[in-house]
Design a protein around this motif. Sequence first.
Motif, PDB file in Angstrom:
ATOM      1  N   SER A 317       0.818  -1.200   0.000  1.00  0.00           N
ATOM      2  CA  SER A 317       0.000   0.000   0.000  1.00  0.00           C
ATOM      3  C   SER A 317       0.856   1.256   0.000  1.00  0.00           C
ATOM      4  CB  SER A 317      -0.945   0.004   1.199  1.00  0.00           C
ATOM      5  OG  SER A 317      -1.934   0.994   1.046  1.00  0.00           O
ATOM      6  N   MET A 318       0.178   2.394  -0.032  1.00  0.00           N
ATOM      7  CA  MET A 318       0.827   3.689  -0.146  1.00  0.00           C
ATOM      8  C   MET A 318      -0.063   4.726   0.518  1.00  0.00           C
ATOM      9  SD  MET A 318      -0.373   4.895  -3.851  1.00  0.00           S
ATOM     10  CE  MET A 318      -1.568   6.027  -3.146  1.00  0.00           C
ATOM     11  N   ALA A 319       0.418   5.967   0.574  1.00  0.00           N
ATOM     12  CA  ALA A 319      -0.366   7.057   1.138  1.00  0.00           C
ATOM     13  C   ALA A 319      -0.073   8.334   0.386  1.00  0.00           C
ATOM     14  CB  ALA A 319      -0.050   7.235   2.629  1.00  0.00           C
ATOM     15  N   ARG A 320      -0.983   9.282   0.521  1.00  0.00           N
ATOM     16  CA  ARG A 320      -0.833  10.598  -0.085  1.00  0.00           C
ATOM     17  C   ARG A 320      -1.039  11.674   0.977  1.00  0.00           C
ATOM     18  NH1 ARG A 320       1.336   8.427  -3.878  1.00  0.00           N
ATOM     19  NH2 ARG A 320       0.407   7.995  -5.907  1.00  0.00           N
ATOM     20  N   ILE A 321      -0.237  12.735   0.879  1.00  0.00           N
ATOM     21  CA  ILE A 321      -0.441  13.934   1.698  1.00  0.00           C
ATOM     22  C   ILE A 321      -0.528  15.108   0.726  1.00  0.00           C
ATOM     23  CG2 ILE A 321       0.452  15.426   3.524  1.00  0.00           C
ATOM     24  CD1 ILE A 321       2.059  13.031   4.554  1.00  0.00           C
ATOM     25  N   HIS A 322      -1.674  15.753   0.686  1.00  0.00           N
ATOM     26  CA  HIS A 322      -1.901  16.875  -0.219  1.00  0.00           C
ATOM     27  C   HIS A 322      -1.781  18.177   0.567  1.00  0.00           C
ATOM     28  CE1 HIS A 322      -3.212  14.124  -3.353  1.00  0.00           C
ATOM     29  NE2 HIS A 322      -4.016  13.548  -2.484  1.00  0.00           N
ATOM     30  N   LEU A 323      -0.901  19.051   0.105  1.00  0.00           N
ATOM     31  CA  LEU A 323      -0.638  20.311   0.788  1.00  0.00           C
ATOM     32  C   LEU A 323      -1.043  21.485  -0.098  1.00  0.00           C
ATOM     33  CD1 LEU A 323       2.987  19.557   2.072  1.00  0.00           C
ATOM     34  CD2 LEU A 323       0.840  19.217   3.316  1.00  0.00           C
ATOM     35  N   LEU A 324      -1.666  22.481   0.515  1.00  0.00           N
ATOM     36  CA  LEU A 324      -1.901  23.750  -0.148  1.00  0.00           C
ATOM     37  C   LEU A 324      -0.838  24.712   0.357  1.00  0.00           C
ATOM     38  CD1 LEU A 324      -3.732  25.418  -2.031  1.00  0.00           C
ATOM     39  CD2 LEU A 324      -5.026  26.105   0.006  1.00  0.00           C
ATOM     40  N   ILE A 325      -0.026  25.252  -0.551  1.00  0.00           N
ATOM     41  CA  ILE A 325       1.117  26.080  -0.162  1.00  0.00           C
ATOM     42  C   ILE A 325       1.039  27.445  -0.872  1.00  0.00           C
ATOM     43  CG2 ILE A 325       2.619  24.129   0.370  1.00  0.00           C
ATOM     44  CD1 ILE A 325       3.865  24.404  -2.399  1.00  0.00           C
ATOM     45  N   ASP A 326       1.623  28.458  -0.247  1.00  0.00           N
ATOM     46  CA  ASP A 326       1.643  29.784  -0.876  1.00  0.00           C
ATOM     47  C   ASP A 326       3.054  30.195  -1.302  1.00  0.00           C
ATOM     48  OD1 ASP A 326       2.821  30.429   1.536  1.00  0.00           O
ATOM     49  OD2 ASP A 326       1.252  31.817   2.180  1.00  0.00           O
ATOM     50  N   GLU A 327       3.983  29.223  -1.301  1.00  0.00           N
ATOM     51  CA  GLU A 327       5.322  29.453  -1.830  1.00  0.00           C
ATOM     52  C   GLU A 327       5.889  28.120  -2.271  1.00  0.00           C
ATOM     53  OE1 GLU A 327       8.052  32.463  -0.057  1.00  0.00           O
ATOM     54  OE2 GLU A 327       9.348  30.737   0.322  1.00  0.00           O
ATOM     55  N   LEU A 328       6.527  28.108  -3.427  1.00  0.00           N
ATOM     56  CA  LEU A 328       7.108  26.869  -3.932  1.00  0.00           C
ATOM     57  C   LEU A 328       8.286  26.432  -3.064  1.00  0.00           C
ATOM     58  CD1 LEU A 328       7.065  27.651  -7.744  1.00  0.00           C
ATOM     59  CD2 LEU A 328       5.787  25.816  -6.620  1.00  0.00           C
ATOM     60  N   PRO A 329       8.569  25.125  -3.004  1.00  0.00           N
ATOM     61  CA  PRO A 329       9.728  24.653  -2.239  1.00  0.00           C
ATOM     62  C   PRO A 329      11.022  25.263  -2.768  1.00  0.00           C
ATOM     63  CG  PRO A 329       8.334  22.804  -2.906  1.00  0.00           C
ATOM     64  CD  PRO A 329       7.820  24.009  -3.628  1.00  0.00           C
ATOM     65  N   ALA A 330      11.825  25.810  -1.866  1.00  0.00           N
ATOM     66  CA  ALA A 330      13.164  26.287  -2.213  1.00  0.00           C
ATOM     67  C   ALA A 330      14.139  25.185  -1.796  1.00  0.00           C
ATOM     68  CB  ALA A 330      13.470  27.600  -1.505  1.00  0.00           C
ATOM     69  N   TYR A 331      14.378  24.263  -2.700  1.00  0.00           N
ATOM     70  CA  TYR A 331      15.211  23.104  -2.375  1.00  0.00           C
ATOM     71  C   TYR A 331      16.655  23.525  -2.127  1.00  0.00           C
ATOM     72  CZ  TYR A 331      11.355  20.026  -3.716  1.00  0.00           C
ATOM     73  OH  TYR A 331      10.146  19.373  -3.768  1.00  0.00           O
ATOM     74  N   LEU A 332      17.317  22.770  -1.273  1.00  0.00           N
ATOM     75  CA  LEU A 332      18.678  23.083  -0.845  1.00  0.00           C
ATOM     76  C   LEU A 332      19.600  23.340  -2.028  1.00  0.00           C
ATOM     77  CD1 LEU A 332      19.062  20.311   1.893  1.00  0.00           C
ATOM     78  CD2 LEU A 332      18.665  22.757   2.286  1.00  0.00           C
ATOM     79  N   GLY A 333      20.257  24.496  -1.999  1.00  0.00           N
ATOM     80  CA  GLY A 333      21.247  24.821  -3.016  1.00  0.00           C
ATOM     81  C   GLY A 333      20.686  25.273  -4.341  1.00  0.00           C
ATOM     82  N   LEU A 334      19.365  25.342  -4.476  1.00  0.00           N
ATOM     83  CA  LEU A 334      18.744  25.773  -5.719  1.00  0.00           C
ATOM     84  C   LEU A 334      18.034  27.107  -5.497  1.00  0.00           C
ATOM     85  CD1 LEU A 334      17.304  22.364  -6.935  1.00  0.00           C
ATOM     86  CD2 LEU A 334      19.248  23.592  -7.881  1.00  0.00           C
ATOM     87  N   PRO A 335      17.924  27.927  -6.510  1.00  0.00           N
ATOM     88  CA  PRO A 335      17.318  29.248  -6.334  1.00  0.00           C
ATOM     89  C   PRO A 335      15.830  29.160  -6.022  1.00  0.00           C
ATOM     90  CG  PRO A 335      17.764  28.814  -8.654  1.00  0.00           C
ATOM     91  CD  PRO A 335      18.424  27.713  -7.883  1.00  0.00           C
ATOM     92  N   ALA A 336      15.333  30.161  -5.309  1.00  0.00           N
ATOM     93  CA  ALA A 336      13.909  30.236  -5.018  1.00  0.00           C
ATOM     94  C   ALA A 336      13.149  30.576  -6.294  1.00  0.00           C
ATOM     95  CB  ALA A 336      13.657  31.282  -3.939  1.00  0.00           C
ATOM     96  N   GLY A 337      11.854  30.330  -6.275  1.00  0.00           N
ATOM     97  CA  GLY A 337      11.039  30.610  -7.440  1.00  0.00           C
ATOM     98  C   GLY A 337      10.928  29.400  -8.348  1.00  0.00           C
TER      99      GLY A 337
END
Length: 583
Positions: A317-337
């Motif tokens: 089996s598996m699961a899902r978590i759905h998030l409503l966000i007001d800013e995109l993920p700023a992943y480590l070492g990568l630019p925001a936006g």
Amino acid sequence: MTTRHYDAIVIGAGHNGLVTANYLARFGKSVLVLEARGVVGGAAVTEELIPGAKWSSCAFIADMIRPEIVADLELRKFGFHMYSPATMGFAMFRDGRHLFLHKRVADTVREIRKHSRADARNFVEWGARLRRFGDYMRPWLLSAPPSRAQIRAEFERNRELDLYRDFFESSTRDLIGGFFENDLIKGFLTFYGMVSVFAGPSTPGTSYVFGHHSSGDFDGEFGVWGFVRGGMGGFTQALADSARHYGVTIRTSARVARVLTKDGRVTGVALDTGEEFTTGVVASNADPVRSVLGLLDPADLDPGLRARIANIDQRGSMARIHLLIDELPAYLGLPAGLGPQHLGHQMLGASVENFEKAWRAEQAGVLAEDYAIEAVIQSATDPTLAPRGLHTLTLGVQQLPGELATEGGWAAAKESWADLIVDRLCDYAPNLKAHILDRHVITPKDLEDEWSLSGGNIFHAAMFDDQLFSGRPVPELAEYATPIEGYYLCGAGTHPGGGVMGASGHNAAYRILQDQALAKLDPPAHIPRARFTDRVAMNRLGRRLAYEVARQPVFDSLLGRITRIPLPGPTPFPSTLDRSDTV
């Protein structure tokens, strides 16, 4: 109690059930589809889980939808539209190391080369072998299920038993480890062998699960996947609209309680409200255990067969978590936006060892301390899903126990487990902690209770050795018909199995039509010899030449043509049917 007669009744408005209904209607049948939930689509559905935004609740990536079905059912006339992002994959570890996988083979080869020249060289050969495996599987998708002996004989006829062993007898760990050394690429690819399985990377047979999920095509281009515009429900809504156009009646909030029989044949169905409908044909899109043991009277079947059906392996089996966000993920070492890291399938912490640890926890019925997390932000490429300035972020986690051994089970653990996964997500994108507005969690238990998926298994039955092809889900049910005359199975528990492709629904419809001497389900096909380009790439002597071609931008368009697969035209249906373009 009211009654009405139909030529056929389909239980469940998931994508396979709707495909079955569509094909039957195009042969002039009056068809009723009964769906327990309040919306059509089953696990391939788009829903407003949080007010103001929409998510693909369960399935969210379209890499297996059969183009033959899209053409036959004219789904583009009914609003179906798919698109594929330029960057399809993004893998990241907690130390910030990351890898992009692109739609164009040449771009991916050049990206992998930054991490490992050996892996870049091997990637071309790997792709050729995977595509060759797809050549074997594709003709059997829309056919009567072959036996394992037939399949092996085809590999042997083409002198490719090594390919058979790789994709039928190996583990995902051995399959991928034989080609790649970099942990990022190995972890990313391993995920596809861990989808809805009760297994780990070292489990023999997971190589087939990997091949099943990663040998699809998009718009004729091998190895490419896409999104459905408007979420995965765009597929099932098009199927529903197409079905209604051809006269199918679809009722939601209509839960079937029993399949009615007399003297060994179907006579109708009864809803949990007591309402009944008569028919001589019922096709169930529910999983095989629920379809047979849950809907038929126990006296209808031989006790031995009932016992074998009860023992169908539905773990994984598996699961899902759905998030409503007001800013995109700023992943480590990568630019925001907005960047390429947000466009496709994001894989966070997907290491082979992480999958192995999750497998050990799954066997014990407990939750692991860490998981590989898949993430998709479809609103980054489809602004219809969220209001301006907001985004829909879906997290997926595999290798979860269907039932937890801990006190209170999933009901007690649901929110604390979701907290853990969100905390792990923020290890990769720390900015998100302050930008999550709301969330909606779907656990394996929710999949069972809300979506009627026994054990939370989205494939209805495990996709391992003895539950594949002519053994799926058991030999007595493998040809879509049951021992009850007029009662058929059309869900993912039948050949060719899970994934949003519609093949099981197509095959079940043609088995019904075949039994009525109206159409014929194609027999398994012979597999042609490998393409010259693939033979070169699969030969280690030709690997370096293929690699040098792949890494040169001047050959990008040539590679695109080489990797294309001829697309089919629509099936000619009886000329007496309405084929109007008016929708």
